[in-house]
Structures are given as C-alpha cells and as structure tokens.
Design a protein around this motif. Structure first.
Motif, PDB file in Angstrom:
ATOM      1  N   GLU A  25       1.200   7.141  -6.458  1.00 13.65           N
ATOM      2  CA  GLU A  25       0.015   8.118  -6.748  1.00 13.65           C
ATOM      3  C   GLU A  25       0.539   9.703  -6.373  1.00 13.65           C
ATOM      4  O   GLU A  25       0.394  10.463  -7.183  1.00 13.65           O
ATOM      5  N   THR A  63       2.221   1.944  -3.644  1.00 13.06           N
ATOM      6  CA  THR A  63       1.043   2.454  -4.287  1.00 13.06           C
ATOM      7  C   THR A  63       0.895   3.940  -3.792  1.00 13.06           C
ATOM      8  O   THR A  63       0.743   4.680  -5.018  1.00 13.06           O
ATOM      9  N   HIS A  64       0.833   4.253  -2.695  1.00 15.16           N
ATOM     10  CA  HIS A  64       0.482   5.455  -2.152  1.00 15.16           C
ATOM     11  C   HIS A  64       1.573   6.462  -2.855  1.00 15.16           C
ATOM     12  O   HIS A  64       1.494   7.457  -3.396  1.00 15.16           O
ATOM     13  N   ASN A 107       0.837  -1.026   0.058  1.00 16.76           N
ATOM     14  CA  ASN A 107       0.019   0.143   0.133  1.00 16.76           C
ATOM     15  C   ASN A 107       0.869   1.332  -0.066  1.00 16.76           C
ATOM     16  O   ASN A 107       0.505   2.221  -0.833  1.00 16.76           O
TER      17      ASN A 107
END
Length: 538
Positions: free
Chosen positions: A253, A249-250, A246
């Motif tokens: 982004e 992924t963050h 996670n």
C-alpha cells in the motif's frame, strides 16, 4: 469640448515618480550636492575677488543658487521634467548650474518612464525660444550658436543617452529575469525527476523486502502445521505469519502511494544483476563488453540496484544516441566502494535523428547515486561518452541534500548578475574618469609652459614709465622683457598703432585671464620709440 483626455494626460505628467531611493542613490545625490556647493563657493570667491559687489549680496545670491541646485537634485527623482526647466533658468545666472543642465537632462531620460513629457517640453521650449530669437536677436550669430549648442549638447544628446541607458537597463533586467524563469523551470523538472527516481527506489525496495517477507510468512506457515509443535509455540508462529502477511500488505500500500502514476511497470526481473542486463543488451544487437574487477555477486541490495540502474540508463542512452558504437561496462569492487564505469566509443556512420533528451535520465541517476551515498559524474570523453558512479559498500556517508544543492544553484544567477554589475560599474567609472583625467593632464601640461612663457612677456608699469618717446631701440630694450605677446594680424588691427610703426605688446603682470589685465604697447619707427603706454582699442 471634451477635455477629459488632456486632463488625464496632465494628471499623469504631474504624478511624481514612484519608489524611494536606496542608500547608494542617496550617497550619489549627496556627492552631487557637495560638488554643486564647491562650484558655487568657487564662483562666490571669484566674484568677491573681482569686487563685483558687496560680500553680503554675494553670500545671499550664491546661497539662493545653492538652494536652487538642491531643489534640482530633489526634482530629478520626483519630477525630472521640472528639474530640467528649473536648472535651465538657474544656468543663466550660475556656471555651476549651467554645468548641471546636461546631468538633469540625462536623468530625465534615465528615470522618466515615458518619452512624451520630455518631447513635449523640448518642442514647446524650443518653439518659444526660437520665436524670441527671431523677434529680438535675429541677426545675432552668437545667440544662434549658443542656442544650437545648448539644445543639442546640453539637452537632447544627454537626454538620448539617458533614454538609451534606461532601455538597456530594462532589457538587461528582462534577460536576467528570463534566466531565473528558465532556472526555476529546470529546478521543477529536476524535482520531478528526483521524485520519480525515488519512486523507483521505493519499488525496488518493495520487490526486495516483499520477497523476504513472503519467505518469512511461508516458512512460518510451514512451521505452524508441524505436528510435534506445542500449542503455545503454534500460536506464536501463527501470529508471526500474520504479522508477515500484514507487513507485506502495508508495504504494497505504501509503495503504491509513493509510486508515480505514469511510471510503467518494470520489464526486467526485480533481482536482475548487471551481467544479466548486459546479456540482454547483447541479445538486442548492441556491442557491449562487461569487465569485472572483483566479486560483484554479493553486493548490498541498495548498491546492486543503484549499479543496475546506472548501467541500464547509460546503455539505453548509448543505444539511442550512438547505436553503432561499442560500449564497455566496467565494475570495480574495492574495499569500501564499488566503481561503475560505462564508456561508449565515438559514434560511426549517420546518426539517427533523435530529439534532445534534456538530461532527465542523468538527473535521475545522480539522485539514485546520491541516495546511496555515492558520487556521480558524466560527460564526453575521447569523442564518446562516459558515465562514472562510485557507490560505498558499507554504511552510506552523509551527502548534500537535493534541496541544499538546488538552493545553491538558485543563487548562481544572482551571483552572476552582481558580478556583471560590478564589471559594468567598473567600466562606467573608467570611461567617465578617462576624459576627465585626460583633460586634467592636458591642462597641467599646457598651463606650465604657458605660465613660463607669460613670465617672459611681462613689462611692469615702472619699467614702461622709463621708456620715453624718442628713445633708441637699444635704450628701450634695456627695460623690455625677452619675449612679447604674439598677436595675429587681426588682433593687431584691434589696437591703435602709429602709422608705419612696428608695435610689440607685453603683459602688465596681472594673473592670466584676469579681467583687469591690460597690454602694454611699445612702437618703433626708424629705430626710435614713437609710442609707449597702455594699448587701446579702436
């Protein structure tokens, strides 16, 4: 008939000038009012000393003249054309207001935004006055001379100087405003470059942190499938692996938002060091030499990426602007900082035609080094170019923010403008003071000898009474002063002189230039006095 246009022009001419004077302008007006008051006071004192009229009439007249002078000074800020008209009529009565005429004409040109009102008033007034001259004083040379002097030196010339000063001030203000506009554009360009460089820094951090987080997730996954791992620990490891995924992924982004849309994808490996970068440059045909002073293999990520970015931009610029020159990359590792120095030799041969870069690359490097807590300089050296960056190896030291630096640079033009105004004001005061000082010196230098000479030319009335007709020259010279008033032949003809006599003239002792002063005349013929008394004109 349509009178709309003339009426519109009349309303525009009768409209007062906009704006309100500041404190400095009000101070100048106050000084001018004081000078007018002093001049009128001296005029009143001279009139009272001559006994022209009673003191009450003198007081009333000069108080009214002072009110006219005050009105003129006020009108120069609201209706400068009307101020010139009023002061012209006032100058017919007072010498002080006459001296104020060129000042009002100058302020008319300096403050009036349009030339047509002044041109119209000057043309109309000149035509009316010329008609009066032709009708009344057509043969009076003095009247024509005074008219020409007043029109040229009291009105037109000061007005033209004021117009020039206003246009020069407007041009200067436009130049300073253009400089501010260029500076604002440059500041916007710098801001864009800094944002782009920060997006590159974010991408570098993504490449580095993403790699580390991926390794954490991979190791957690391997630990999760270990057979002898307890269920409680297996659940904790699974949560750790999910958190690492996670976080990756963050991070992707966030970096995707920060990265500029037009930023190209990196062509070099994310973990490429300076030695690999130099090797790639050599493979492309450049003559690049790498000099290492200390161990550069274990640098902090932020410092390593900043050093790579500095060397990459410097080598790229050398290949662009000096393709045949040799380049030296020097890396020096100290106890607290890494020094990166890139120097290229003077270019040889014919330089390629390349457009001017505008310095954006150097702006980006300066921002990259600033964020890392270091210092950056770049400039010519020995015919070539040198780029130097110093990067701290420990904790980054506080540096000035880019916004503060830009704000300091934004004040540079204002400081330059204030300095230019001070220099211009100093030269203006000097140029205005110089002729006045020279005039005062000339008056002081000339009045002294003239006063001493006049003292030697005085024949008091009591001594004149002792000289009688028929006295010999020797008897008369006992009472005559050492010198006489020198007169020209034309001036001798103005006074009545006995035929075939030699006449000498002396002052009566009155102050110089006093209206009541008279000349005493003593004439000799054949060595004897034939006339002794007050000189009379024909």
């Amino acid at each position: 008939m349509d009178f709309s246009e003339p009426l519109r022009a009349l309303r525009h001419a009768l409209r007062p000038l906009p704006g309100w004077p500041n404190r400095r302008a009000l101070t100048r007006d106050a000084v001018l009012v004081a000078l007018v008051g002093v001049g009128l006071f001296l005029e009143a004192a001279a009139a009272w000393g001559r006994g022209d009229t009673d003191p009450g009439s003198i007081l009333v007249l000069h108080t009214a003249l002072f009110a006219v002078g005050l009105l003129v000074i006020v009108l120069t800020r609201l209706y400068p054309v009307l101020a010139v008209i009023v002061v012209l009529f006032g100058g017919l009565t007072s010498m002080t207001l006459g001296v104020l005429v060129p000042g009002a004409a100058f302020l008319l040109g300096r403050r009036s935004p349009s030339l047509w009102p002044a041109v119209t008033v000057f043309a109309t007034g000149t035509a009316v006055w010329l008609a009066v001259l032709v009708t009344v004083w057509s043969g009076d040379v003095d009247a024509w001379t005074i008219t020409v002097i007043t029109l040229v030196f009291y009105l037109v010339l000061p007005w033209l100087i004021g117009v020039y000063r206003r246009q020069h001030a407007a041009l200067t203000a436009a130049g300073w405003e253009h400089a501010r506009h260029i500076q604002r554009e440059h500041r916007l360009t710098e801001e864009q470059v800094r944002l782009r460089e920060r997006s590159r820094i974010a991408q570098d951090m993504h490449d580095s942190l993403g790699h580390e987080l991926s390794l954490i997730a991979l190791r957690a996954g391997a630990l999760e499938v270990t057979p002898d791992l307890a269920d409680e620990h297996r659940r904790a490891v699974a949560e750790l692996r999910a958190d690492a995924v996670n976080a990756t992924t963050h991070l992707r982004e966030i970096i995707g938002v920060l990265r500029a849309d037009a930023e190209p994808a990196p062509m070099a490996p994310a973990d490429e060091g300076v030695p690999a970068l130099v090797e790639r440059a050599r493979d492309s045909g450049m003559r690049v030499m790498l000099v290492r002073d200390g161990d550069v293999s274990d640098l902090p990520p932020m410092v390593g990426r900043a050093a790579h970015r500095v060397v990459q931009e410097a080598v790229t610029n050398a290949a662009k602007y000096a393709p045949d020159a040799s380049v030296t990359v020097w890396l020096g590792v100290g106890d607290t900082a890494l020094e990166v120095r890139i120097t290229n030799a003077p270019p040889v041969g014919v330089l390629p035609e390349t457009p001017e870069g505008g310095g954006r690359g150097l702006i980006g490097l300066r921002e990259r080094v600033r964020v890392a807590g270091g210092s950056f300089t770049a400039g010519p050296r020995d015919g070539g170019w040198e780029v130097v960056a110093t990067l701290p190896l420990g904790d980054t030291v506080p540096v000035a923010s880019a916004d503060d630096t830009a704000h300091e640079r934004s004040d540079d033009i204002d400081r330059l403008q204030r300095a230019a105004r001070r220099r211009f004001r100093g030269w203006t005061v000097a140029l205005a003071t110089l002729p006045v000082t020279l005039l005062v010196v000339a008056v002081v230098v000339s009045v002294g000898p003239i006063s001493l000479m006049a003292e030697e030319q005085i024949l008091p009335s009591e001594d004149l009474a002792r000289i009688s007709v028929g006295d010999t020259r020797e008897e008369a010279e006992r009472y005559l002063p050492a010198d006489s008033v020198p007169l020209t032949t034309a001036e001798h003809r103005m006074y009545r002189e006995p035929e075939d006599a030699q006449c000498a003239y002396y002052r009566d002792g009155s102050p110089l230039l006093a209206p009541e002063a008279v000349l005493h005349q003593v004439c000799f013929r054949d060595g004897r006095v034939v006339r002794a008394g007050t000189a009379t004109t024909d």
